[in-house]
Design an enzyme around this catalytic site. Sequence first.
Site, PDB file in Angstrom:
ATOM      1  N   ARG A   1       0.826  -1.211   0.000  1.00 36.71           N
ATOM      2  CA  ARG A   1       0.000   0.000   0.000  1.00 36.71           C
ATOM      3  C   ARG A   1       0.856   1.254   0.000  1.00 36.71           C
ATOM      4  NH1 ARG A   1      -4.527  -0.071   4.305  1.00 36.71           N
ATOM      5  NH2 ARG A   1      -2.858  -0.504   5.767  1.00 36.71           N
TER       6      ARG A   1
ATOM      7  N   SER B   1       0.053  51.119   2.382  1.00 36.14           N
ATOM      8  CA  SER B   1      -0.761  49.919   2.216  1.00 36.14           C
ATOM      9  C   SER B   1      -0.300  49.242   0.931  1.00 36.14           C
ATOM     10  CB  SER B   1      -2.242  50.275   2.134  1.00 36.14           C
ATOM     11  OG  SER B   1      -2.984  49.096   1.923  1.00 36.14           O
TER      12      SER B   1
END
Length: 873
Positions: free
Chosen positions: A91, A763
Site C-alpha cells: 500500500r 498599504s
Amino acid sequence: MKQVYQFHEGQGSMRQLLGGKGANLAEMTRLGLPVPPGFTITTEACIHYLANGKRLTTELKNEIEGHLSELEKQTGKSINDTSDLLLLSVRSGSKFSMPGMMDTILNLGLNDKNVEVFAELTGNPQFAYDCYRRLLQMYGNVVCGIEGYFFEGVLETVKNKYGVKQDYDLTVEQLKEIIAAFKQVYLDHDKQEFPQDVREQMYQSIEAVFSSWNNNRARVYRELHGIDHNLGTAVNIQAMVFGNSGDQSGTGVLFTRNPATGEHKLFGEYLINAQGEDVVAGVRTPLDISHLEKEMPEVYADLFKMATNLEKHYKDMQDIEFTIDNKKLYLLQTRNGKRTAQAAVKIAVDMVEEGLVTKDEALMMIEPESINSLLHPVFDSTQIKEDQILSTNGLPASPGSATGKICFDTEAAKVMTSQGHAVVLVRQETSPEDIEGMVISKAIVTSRGGMTSHAAVVARGMGTCCVAGCSDLEVNEELKQVRCGDTVLTEGDILSVDGSKGHLYVGEIPLIISENNDYLDTILDWAQERARLAIRMNAETVTDIQAGLDFNAAGIGLVRTEHMFFAPARLKEMRRFILSRNTEERQKALDIILNYQLDDFKEIFDTIAEKPAVIRLLDPPLHEFVPTKLSEIEKLAVELELDSNVLTSRINELHEVNPMLGHRGCRLAVTYPELYLMQAEAIIRSAIERQKTTGLRVSPEIMIPLVGMTPEVTILKEKIVAHINQIIDAEAVEIDYTVGTMIEIPRACLIADEIAEEADFFSFGTNDLTQMTFGFSRDDAGKFIQQYEEQGILPKDPFQTLDVEGVGELIKVAVERARSVRPDLKIGVCGELGGDPASIKYFDKWGLDYVSCSPFRIPIAYLAAAQSQIEQS
Ligand code: PEP
Ligand code: MG
C-alpha cells in the site's frame, strides 16, 4: 542510506520519510496495538526510483529481501508455497494523506499452484479463490493498467449467469471460472500472462505504487491541496489479515467522532466477509458500526477502547481502518480524520472543553480556508415547492447547498464549466478517475456508497457539498439519465443539492445566508484574541461594511472610490468631467460629483463609527468610465449635448495601448489635481459633519494610489493637506486624518525609506505589485498561469498566494527600509493576498500592522493570523 524500516523501527514523527501511513503503523506498533507486522520502503527510495530511470536498485532489493525474511520469521509463515503461506498487502502512503489517489494491491503472493495449498491450509477454498480473483483484479488494474471495468464486466456476467447477487455467494467453481476469464483479460489487454512468480509480483507492485505518485489523479489532488509534487510516496508491505474469510470476519472504517457534524460518538461502517476496497468503493452498502456492538460485543469493546486511546494519543479525531479476521481485531491504519468545516469547529471546541487539547492546539486543528463553507448560504426552505422534491433518502455526506446542471462524467462537466455553467456531478459511485470532474462540480451526487465512500470522503476534503448513497436514484451513465420514481432527468437539467440534509430538488432553489454557528463564533473569538495582526475589510457599500463589522473587522482597509460611480446619474457626471474641454467645465462636473461623494462618505462613517477607514482616491484609467459601443456613445452625446463625432474623437483620445501601465492612479491627479481635491474635500466635509452631529471621532485615512516616485506623494499630499486644512480651519474643528500611499510599484518598494518620510501610512496593493513585479497583466495571466503551474515554472498562482521570493522580498525590503526611518509607520496590505492564509503568515512575520480583505474572508484571515502567532511562539 537505509531505505526500508520494519514497523517497530519507526515512529509517528517520521511522516516525511515513512509517509503518514507508515509512520502511524510504526507508532501503533510501538503502542502495542494489534497491527499486522510489516515494513515500509521510504519516500526517499521512491524519489530516487522516479529520478533514476524507474529502476529498483540491487541495493534496495537486497534490503527488501532482508526485511521480507524477518517478516517471514515474525509471522512464522513463508511466501513459498511449501509451508503456511504468507500473503502480503502493498500500500502507498505519502507524507500527506491523499485518500484513494494512489494504489494498493492486496492478497499478493498467490498463484495457480499455491492457491490450492492456501485453500487446503485454510480449509476454506471459497475464501482462497476469492482472494486470488481479487489479486488478479487489483494487480491487473494497478500494475498492468488494465481498466477496472473489464474485470467488473466479467464478474457481473458470471454473477448474472448463475443468479448470484453478492460476491461472497460465489462458489469455488464460479470463482475458478472468473479467474480463468480474468487471465484472458490479461492476454487481451496486456498481451502478457499474470506473473506466477511471487517475487516478480512483489517487485512489480512496488514499482507500480512508486509510479502511482505521478498518476494524473494524484497530481490533480496535490495541486488542489497545495501538496509538493516532490515528496514521493512510501510503500508499506504488510502481512495480510483477512476480512473475507467468512462471516466471523469483516472490515471497516471508523471515525472517533462524526466527520460530518462533529458529534462525539463513534461513527463508522463495516462489511462482514469483505476486504477493504469493498467498503471504500461503495459497491455494497455497509452496516453502521453500532451493529457491531450487537454482533461481536468483545470486538466492539476492544475497538472502542483502542479508538479512544488513539484519539487521546494523537490529540485529534482519528480515521481508523480495521479488519476482523475470525473474530480477531487488527488495526490497519490510523490518521487524523478529514472532516467538514462544521465538524472541525465543533470538534476543536469540544476537545478544549474535554481537556484534551489547549486553545492554541484547537486553533491549529482548523484549516483556515475550510471555514469558508460555514460562511456560505443555504437553501431558503420557505421557497421549496412540493413538486421540486426529488429525493430525501440520500446520505448527508458533505454539507452545503448548490444548484447546477447535471453531468454524468468529467468530460461533460469540463465542457459545461467552460461554458460558464455550474455543474452537479451525478454518478452511481465515484472513483479516483473522476477527480477532475469532482473538483469543478458545485455538488456531487451518488446513488450508491456510504458516508465513507470515495465520493463522500473526497467531497468533504474539498468542501464540496455531496449527497451519497441516494438509493432511489437509478443512474444510467451510458444513457446519461437519472430516474427517480416517475421523474427522469438528463444531462443539462437543473438539480439542487442539499448536502447537509441529503436532499435533492429539481430546478433551482434560492439561497440564504447560513445560520449562526456558536462553535465557529467561539473559534473566532479565540482567534481574534490570539492574532497580532488587525484584520480590516475591503468594502464600500453599507451592506458589505456591516457584514465585515459582524465578523469583527478592525476597520476598513480599502474603499475603492471608483466603485461609487456605477449608478447611472453618477456615471453621467463622471463622464462629463472626463470629457470636458476646459477647467471650468471640469469643475462644474466635479461640483456635482462632490455632492454624491459627500453622501457616500457620510454613509461609510455612519456605519463604521469610530473604527478607521482607508479611502483611496480614484485609481483606474479614465477610459474605463466611457462607453465603447456606438449606440451608447450616441446616447451619451445626447445626454451631454455634444456632437457624436466630437464625442467619439474625445473618447478615442483617451485610448491607451497599455492602460494598466498608463494614465491611472496618482498620475491622474498629477494632470488633474482638482479630481483628488474634490474627493479629499468630500471625505473631510463628511467626517466633520459626522463628528459634529454624533460626537464620534472619525478618522479618515486618505490614500494615494500607484505611487512610484516620492515627489508624486510630496506634491499631491501638499495640495490635499492645504485644501482640507482650509476647510477644517473654516469649520473650527479638529479632525484626525492622515494621508498615506499605496505601495504597488516595485520602484516604490525600493525607495520606501524616502516615501516613508512623506506618507503617513503604507498599504501594499499586492494585485498591482504582483502584476508589475512579474510583468504579468493581471487581466490576461489567467490564460497561461495554469500552464506555468503544471510545468512547475511557478508553484502557485502569485495573484492568489504570495510569491515569497520575488514579490515577498520586495515587501520585506520596503517594510525594513520604511521602518528604518519611521519605526512606527502604520503598514497594511489591501490586495487579494490580504485574505490568503499562507500569505497572511508572512505579513504577520514581517511585522505589518494589518491585512484587509473582502468581508467574508475576515474570519479566515483572523484564524490564519492566530495560527501564525501560535507557530511563531
Ligand atoms: C492592488 O493593486 O492590490 C489593489 C488593492 O488595488 P486594485 O486591485 O484596485 O488595483
Ligand atoms: Mg492597485
